[in-house]
Design a protein around this motif. Structure first.
Motif, PDB file in Angstrom:
ATOM      1  N   VAL A   1       0.844  -1.200   0.000  1.00  0.00           N
ATOM      2  CA  VAL A   1       0.000   0.000   0.000  1.00  0.00           C
ATOM      3  C   VAL A   1       0.880   1.251   0.000  1.00  0.00           C
ATOM      4  CG1 VAL A   1      -1.625   1.364   1.396  1.00  0.00           C
ATOM      5  CG2 VAL A   1      -2.032  -1.077   1.020  1.00  0.00           C
ATOM      6  N   ILE A   2       1.909   1.254   0.821  1.00  0.00           N
ATOM      7  CA  ILE A   2       2.824   2.408   0.854  1.00  0.00           C
ATOM      8  C   ILE A   2       3.473   2.594  -0.519  1.00  0.00           C
ATOM      9  CG2 ILE A   2       4.988   3.297   1.816  1.00  0.00           C
ATOM     10  CD1 ILE A   2       4.173   1.882   4.475  1.00  0.00           C
ATOM     11  N   ARG A   3       3.924   1.514  -1.119  1.00  0.00           N
ATOM     12  CA  ARG A   3       4.558   1.593  -2.439  1.00  0.00           C
ATOM     13  C   ARG A   3       3.588   2.166  -3.483  1.00  0.00           C
ATOM     14  NH1 ARG A   3       8.835  -1.574  -3.498  1.00  0.00           N
ATOM     15  NH2 ARG A   3       8.097  -3.190  -2.108  1.00  0.00           N
ATOM     16  N   LYS A   4       2.356   1.667  -3.487  1.00  0.00           N
ATOM     17  CA  LYS A   4       1.367   2.124  -4.477  1.00  0.00           C
ATOM     18  C   LYS A   4       0.890   3.545  -4.215  1.00  0.00           C
ATOM     19  CE  LYS A   4      -0.364  -2.384  -5.860  1.00  0.00           C
ATOM     20  NZ  LYS A   4      -1.487  -3.327  -5.847  1.00  0.00           N
ATOM     21  N   ALA A   5       0.889   3.977  -2.963  1.00  0.00           N
ATOM     22  CA  ALA A   5       0.422   5.319  -2.611  1.00  0.00           C
ATOM     23  C   ALA A   5       1.483   6.392  -2.800  1.00  0.00           C
ATOM     24  CB  ALA A   5      -0.073   5.325  -1.168  1.00  0.00           C
ATOM     25  N   THR A   6       2.727   5.980  -3.066  1.00  0.00           N
ATOM     26  CA  THR A   6       3.823   6.962  -3.146  1.00  0.00           C
ATOM     27  C   THR A   6       4.612   6.858  -4.447  1.00  0.00           C
ATOM     28  OG1 THR A   6       5.269   5.420  -1.969  1.00  0.00           O
ATOM     29  CG2 THR A   6       4.098   7.074  -0.628  1.00  0.00           C
ATOM     30  N   PRO A   7       3.963   6.695  -5.609  1.00  0.00           N
ATOM     31  CA  PRO A   7       4.734   6.498  -6.847  1.00  0.00           C
ATOM     32  C   PRO A   7       5.570   7.719  -7.237  1.00  0.00           C
ATOM     33  CG  PRO A   7       2.450   6.898  -7.386  1.00  0.00           C
ATOM     34  CD  PRO A   7       2.532   6.758  -5.883  1.00  0.00           C
ATOM     35  N   ASP A   8       5.188   8.892  -6.760  1.00  0.00           N
ATOM     36  CA  ASP A   8       5.930  10.108  -7.107  1.00  0.00           C
ATOM     37  C   ASP A   8       7.146  10.343  -6.220  1.00  0.00           C
ATOM     38  OD1 ASP A   8       4.093  10.577  -9.125  1.00  0.00           O
ATOM     39  OD2 ASP A   8       2.821  11.830  -7.849  1.00  0.00           O
ATOM     40  N   LEU A   9       7.288   9.560  -5.169  1.00  0.00           N
ATOM     41  CA  LEU A   9       8.440   9.716  -4.272  1.00  0.00           C
ATOM     42  C   LEU A   9       9.589   8.875  -4.813  1.00  0.00           C
ATOM     43  CD1 LEU A   9       6.714   9.605  -0.766  1.00  0.00           C
ATOM     44  CD2 LEU A   9       7.376  11.616  -2.107  1.00  0.00           C
ATOM     45  N   LYS A  10      10.310   9.424  -5.771  1.00  0.00           N
ATOM     46  CA  LYS A  10      11.382   8.676  -6.450  1.00  0.00           C
ATOM     47  C   LYS A  10      12.558   8.385  -5.529  1.00  0.00           C
ATOM     48  CE  LYS A  10       9.037   8.831 -10.246  1.00  0.00           C
ATOM     49  NZ  LYS A  10       8.098   7.778 -10.463  1.00  0.00           N
ATOM     50  N   ASN A  11      12.664   9.113  -4.422  1.00  0.00           N
ATOM     51  CA  ASN A  11      13.767   8.881  -3.492  1.00  0.00           C
ATOM     52  C   ASN A  11      13.392   7.946  -2.341  1.00  0.00           C
ATOM     53  OD1 ASN A  11      12.081  10.852  -2.344  1.00  0.00           O
ATOM     54  ND2 ASN A  11      13.757  11.859  -1.277  1.00  0.00           N
ATOM     55  N   LEU A  12      12.202   7.328  -2.417  1.00  0.00           N
ATOM     56  CA  LEU A  12      11.786   6.348  -1.423  1.00  0.00           C
ATOM     57  C   LEU A  12      12.135   4.956  -1.941  1.00  0.00           C
ATOM     58  CD1 LEU A  12      10.343   5.478   1.185  1.00  0.00           C
ATOM     59  CD2 LEU A  12       8.183   5.568  -0.111  1.00  0.00           C
ATOM     60  N   HIS A  13      12.910   4.224  -1.162  1.00  0.00           N
ATOM     61  CA  HIS A  13      13.361   2.875  -1.523  1.00  0.00           C
ATOM     62  C   HIS A  13      12.812   1.908  -0.481  1.00  0.00           C
ATOM     63  CE1 HIS A  13      16.159   4.777  -4.349  1.00  0.00           C
ATOM     64  NE2 HIS A  13      16.279   5.682  -3.389  1.00  0.00           N
ATOM     65  N   ILE A  14      11.893   1.050  -0.895  1.00  0.00           N
ATOM     66  CA  ILE A  14      11.227   0.123   0.013  1.00  0.00           C
ATOM     67  C   ILE A  14      11.789  -1.272  -0.208  1.00  0.00           C
ATOM     68  CG2 ILE A  14       9.013  -0.870   0.694  1.00  0.00           C
ATOM     69  CD1 ILE A  14       7.683   1.712  -0.356  1.00  0.00           C
ATOM     70  N   TYR A  15      12.223  -1.900   0.879  1.00  0.00           N
ATOM     71  CA  TYR A  15      12.826  -3.231   0.796  1.00  0.00           C
ATOM     72  C   TYR A  15      12.030  -4.220   1.638  1.00  0.00           C
ATOM     73  CZ  TYR A  15      16.724  -0.596  -1.074  1.00  0.00           C
ATOM     74  OH  TYR A  15      17.505   0.240  -1.840  1.00  0.00           O
ATOM     75  N   THR A  16      11.526  -5.250   0.993  1.00  0.00           N
ATOM     76  CA  THR A  16      10.849  -6.325   1.702  1.00  0.00           C
ATOM     77  C   THR A  16      11.625  -7.634   1.562  1.00  0.00           C
ATOM     78  OG1 THR A  16       9.459  -6.739  -0.233  1.00  0.00           O
ATOM     79  CG2 THR A  16       8.547  -5.298   1.492  1.00  0.00           C
ATOM     80  N   GLU A  17      12.688  -7.602   0.776  1.00  0.00           N
ATOM     81  CA  GLU A  17      13.564  -8.763   0.587  1.00  0.00           C
ATOM     82  C   GLU A  17      15.009  -8.280   0.618  1.00  0.00           C
ATOM     83  OE1 GLU A  17      12.541 -10.682  -3.060  1.00  0.00           O
ATOM     84  OE2 GLU A  17      10.537 -11.224  -2.360  1.00  0.00           O
ATOM     85  N   PRO A  18      15.943  -9.150   0.974  1.00  0.00           N
ATOM     86  CA  PRO A  18      17.360  -8.761   1.012  1.00  0.00           C
ATOM     87  C   PRO A  18      17.831  -8.282  -0.357  1.00  0.00           C
ATOM     88  CG  PRO A  18      17.040 -10.870   2.084  1.00  0.00           C
ATOM     89  CD  PRO A  18      15.744 -10.531   1.395  1.00  0.00           C
ATOM     90  N   ARG A  19      18.651  -7.241  -0.327  1.00  0.00           N
ATOM     91  CA  ARG A  19      19.140  -6.677  -1.586  1.00  0.00           C
ATOM     92  C   ARG A  19      20.281  -5.715  -1.309  1.00  0.00           C
ATOM     93  NH1 ARG A  19      15.205  -3.500  -5.733  1.00  0.00           N
ATOM     94  NH2 ARG A  19      16.792  -2.934  -7.234  1.00  0.00           N
ATOM     95  N   VAL A  20      21.215  -5.661  -2.234  1.00  0.00           N
ATOM     96  CA  VAL A  20      22.277  -4.668  -2.187  1.00  0.00           C
ATOM     97  C   VAL A  20      22.000  -3.692  -3.317  1.00  0.00           C
ATOM     98  CG1 VAL A  20      24.752  -4.255  -2.417  1.00  0.00           C
ATOM     99  CG2 VAL A  20      23.930  -6.301  -1.226  1.00  0.00           C
ATOM    100  N   GLU A  21      22.013  -2.408  -2.986  1.00  0.00           N
ATOM    101  CA  GLU A  21      21.693  -1.398  -3.988  1.00  0.00           C
ATOM    102  C   GLU A  21      22.570  -0.167  -3.789  1.00  0.00           C
ATOM    103  OE1 GLU A  21      17.690   0.147  -6.098  1.00  0.00           O
ATOM    104  OE2 GLU A  21      17.650   0.191  -3.929  1.00  0.00           O
ATOM    105  N   ARG A  22      22.874   0.475  -4.874  1.00  0.00           N
ATOM    106  CA  ARG A  22      23.653   1.708  -4.855  1.00  0.00           C
ATOM    107  C   ARG A  22      22.693   2.872  -5.078  1.00  0.00           C
ATOM    108  NH1 ARG A  22      27.579   3.842  -9.350  1.00  0.00           N
ATOM    109  NH2 ARG A  22      28.837   5.265  -8.120  1.00  0.00           N
ATOM    110  N   LEU A  23      22.639   3.783  -4.106  1.00  0.00           N
ATOM    111  CA  LEU A  23      21.775   4.950  -4.194  1.00  0.00           C
ATOM    112  C   LEU A  23      22.611   6.159  -4.595  1.00  0.00           C
ATOM    113  CD1 LEU A  23      19.742   4.508  -0.885  1.00  0.00           C
ATOM    114  CD2 LEU A  23      19.226   3.580  -3.149  1.00  0.00           C
TER     115      LEU A  23
END
Length: 182
Positions: free
Chosen positions: A101-123
């Motif tokens: 719900v948070i992900r779908k309600a915030t599509p314009d927040l390009k700087n929001l990174h939501i993690y529900t699974e392990p991941r390595v990412e470069r911001l």
């Protein structure tokens, strides 16, 4: 200079406790704490804000709190931070549907990174790249060796064994400069 604002275990929701005029006072206190975190972000301007799980108090009851989380917490933090990292907490507190719900309600927040699974990412931030190793909440008993569960005594912990679960998710290896035991 990179600034990191780190918070977690917000546990927003109605908790057992006193009420006043029909309002749960512990929930009101949690909302004031969230406002204080947002105010700190406003004054400090963090490069990265990390919300390290257990955003909600109960996995089953989150719908009444998700509006407060988005409007009062996530949106302003995204305004004052280059990047906001939201990690899923433990299943007894956070709910995958709430995070969707948070992900779908915030599509314009390009700087929001939501993690529900392990991941390595470069911001990418104004201060340069920041590598995030997201390890959302999991059942920590999975990390307890079988010997400890049977006997109650932990085996010696070595860096190699403590990195086993991490390697299985990411392929990462422990830094060679670390000692092999601690």
């Amino acid at each position: 200079m990179i600034k990191i604002l780190h918070t977690g275990d917000i546990h927003l929701g109605d908790l057992a406790g006193p009420t006043k005029d029909g309002a749960n006072l512990r929930r009101q206190d949690t909302l004031r704490c969230m406002d204080a975190i947002v105010n700190k972000a406003r004054t400090e301007g963090p490069t990265v804000t990390i919300i390290a799980g257990d955003l909600f108090n109960r996995s089953r009851v989150w719908a009444d709190t998700v509006v407060d989380v988005i409007s009062r917490f996530i949106v302003p933090l995204c305004e004052y931070s280059d990047a906001v990292v939201l990690l899923f907490g433990t299943i007894n507190h956070d709910n995958p549907r709430a995070f969707e719900v948070i992900r779908k309600a915030t599509p314009d927040l390009k700087n929001l990174h939501i993690y529900t699974e392990p991941r390595v990412e470069r911001l990418v931030t104004s201060e340069g790249p920041v590598q995030i190793m997201a390890v959302p909440g999991f059942d920590s008993s999975a990390l307890v060796p079988i010997r400890r569960r049977r006997t109650g005594t932990p085996p010696p912990l070595s860096t190699t064994s403590s990195w086993g679960w991490l390697r299985s998710w990411t392929g990462a290896s422990p830094p060679s400069s670390r000692p092999t035991t601690r």
